[in-house]
Design a protein around this motif. Structure first.
Motif, short mmCIF file in Angstrom:
data_model
loop_
_atom_site.label_atom_id
_atom_site.label_comp_id
_atom_site.label_asym_id
_atom_site.label_seq_id
_atom_site.Cartn_x
_atom_site.Cartn_y
_atom_site.Cartn_z
N ARG A 76 0.84 -1.21 0.00
CA ARG A 76 0.00 0.00 0.00
C ARG A 76 0.87 1.25 0.00
O ARG A 76 1.96 1.24 0.54
N VAL A 77 0.30 2.28 -0.59
CA VAL A 77 0.93 3.60 -0.52
C VAL A 77 -0.10 4.60 -0.01
O VAL A 77 -1.31 4.32 0.00
N GLU A 78 0.38 5.75 0.40
CA GLU A 78 -0.50 6.88 0.73
C GLU A 78 -0.17 8.01 -0.23
O GLU A 78 0.99 8.36 -0.40
N VAL A 79 -1.20 8.53 -0.86
CA VAL A 79 -1.01 9.62 -1.82
C VAL A 79 -1.97 10.74 -1.43
O VAL A 79 -3.17 10.52 -1.24
N TRP A 96 -5.29 9.35 0.11
CA TRP A 96 -5.77 8.09 -0.45
C TRP A 96 -4.80 6.99 -0.07
O TRP A 96 -3.60 7.13 -0.27
N THR A 97 -5.30 5.91 0.46
CA THR A 97 -4.47 4.74 0.70
C THR A 97 -4.90 3.67 -0.29
O THR A 97 -6.10 3.49 -0.52
N CYS A 100 -0.55 1.58 -5.50
CA CYS A 100 -0.03 2.50 -6.51
C CYS A 100 -0.20 1.85 -7.88
O CYS A 100 0.09 0.66 -8.06
N ARG A 102 1.56 2.12 -10.33
CA ARG A 102 2.87 1.59 -10.74
C ARG A 102 3.10 0.16 -10.28
O ARG A 102 3.76 -0.62 -10.94
N THR A 103 2.59 -0.15 -9.10
CA THR A 103 2.76 -1.51 -8.56
C THR A 103 2.09 -2.52 -9.48
O THR A 103 2.65 -3.57 -9.78
N GLY A 137 3.02 7.93 -10.83
CA GLY A 137 3.28 7.78 -9.40
C GLY A 137 2.18 8.32 -8.50
O GLY A 137 2.10 7.97 -7.33
N SER A 138 1.29 9.18 -9.04
CA SER A 138 0.22 9.72 -8.18
C SER A 138 -1.09 8.95 -8.36
O SER A 138 -2.01 9.13 -7.56
N VAL A 140 -3.58 6.08 -7.95
CA VAL A 140 -3.68 5.04 -6.93
C VAL A 140 -5.04 4.34 -6.99
O VAL A 140 -6.08 4.99 -7.19
#
Ligand SMILES: Nc1nc2c(c(=O)[nH]1)N[C@H]1C(S)=C(S)[C@@H](COP(=O)(O)O)O[C@H]1N2
Ligand SMILES: [Mo]
Length: 217
Positions: A76-79, A96-97, A100, A102-103, A137-138, A140
């Motif tokens: 997970r990422v946070e954006v 937003w969690t 990504c 990209r993942t 990258g942004s 999600v």
């Protein structure tokens, strides 16, 4: 199928005090709360039947299907990202969690000729995006906003958020990602919305599309 425009006004409202004008794209205003807006009904989530499909021009030519257990185990990422609706409301400073984009691209690499991506929601909603908009990258695939799990109305269990584009480019209830080697218009893009959807250039409707402007046309 009904259009839910219940909480939307078309009146011009000044930005709320304290919000820097450069945070709000031209023509946008701040509503109270977080409006719900979509075409059609809210689907129910069936965890057993749910799958995320990645298909089209994948690197090795095979489609991938992931069940909910697999998707929810991804990193997970946070954006931090704003949400700008073409009907002129903006919801700023959302955290937003989620996964990504990209993942997903590294998990299922697209063929080198892929230039665009179609993201599909339930019931055939779709939005086309340039690969660069997804890979930047942004973008999600969000499961949570501001620490809270998305409600069904806001796209539970998975919704795409692309903060630098109008929010119709972010399908709620995402079920598939299609890799494209040529651009193809999505649900609203076919119905008169702008292909580019840059809120800072007010790319709202296709009659505003300027041939030769930007990479799409
Ligand atoms: N599946 C699906 N996703 C969708 C839509 C839709 O009609 N169906 N509407 C889009 C539009 S136009 C907007 S403004 C946002 C609204 O998101 P919200 O209801 O969480 O504010 O969802 C986007 N994603
Ligand atoms: Mo929207």
């Amino acid at each position: 199928m009904t259009l839910l425009f219940s909480r939307l006004g078309t009146r011009r409202r000044a930005p709320r005090e304290g919000v820097l004008p450069d945070r709000l794209p031209p023509g946008q205003h701040l509503p109270r709360g977080w409006p719900v807006l979509h075409y059609g009904p809210v689907p129910t989530f069936d965890e057993q039947a749910w799958e995320l499909q990645v298909f089209g021009a994948t690197g090795d030519g095979t489609d991938v299907r992931m069940d909910w257990a697999r998707v929810s185990a991804l990193p997970r990422v946070e954006v931090r990202g704003d949400l700008h609706c073409v009907t002129k409301f903006s919801v700023l400073d959302n955290v937003w969690t989620g996964i990504c984009a990209r993942t997903l691209l590294s998990l299922v690499p697209p063929h080198p000729e892929v230039s665009h991506v179609m993201v599909w929601g339930e019931y055939g909603y779709s939005a086309n995006l340039r690969l660069a908009d997804v890979a930047g990258g942004s973008a999600v695939f969000a499961t949570h906003r501001n620490g809270e799990r998305l409600t069904p109305e806001h796209g539970f269990p998975l919704r795409l958020v692309v903060p630098h584009l109008y929010a119709w480019k972010g399908p709620k209830w995402v079920r598939a990602v299609e890799y494209l080697t040529a651009d193809r218009r999505g649900f609203w893009e076919e119905r008169g919305y702008h292909n580019g959807a840059d809120p800072w250039r007010e790319q709202r409707y296709s009659y505003q599309e300027v041939p030769g402007e930007g990479p799409d046309f």
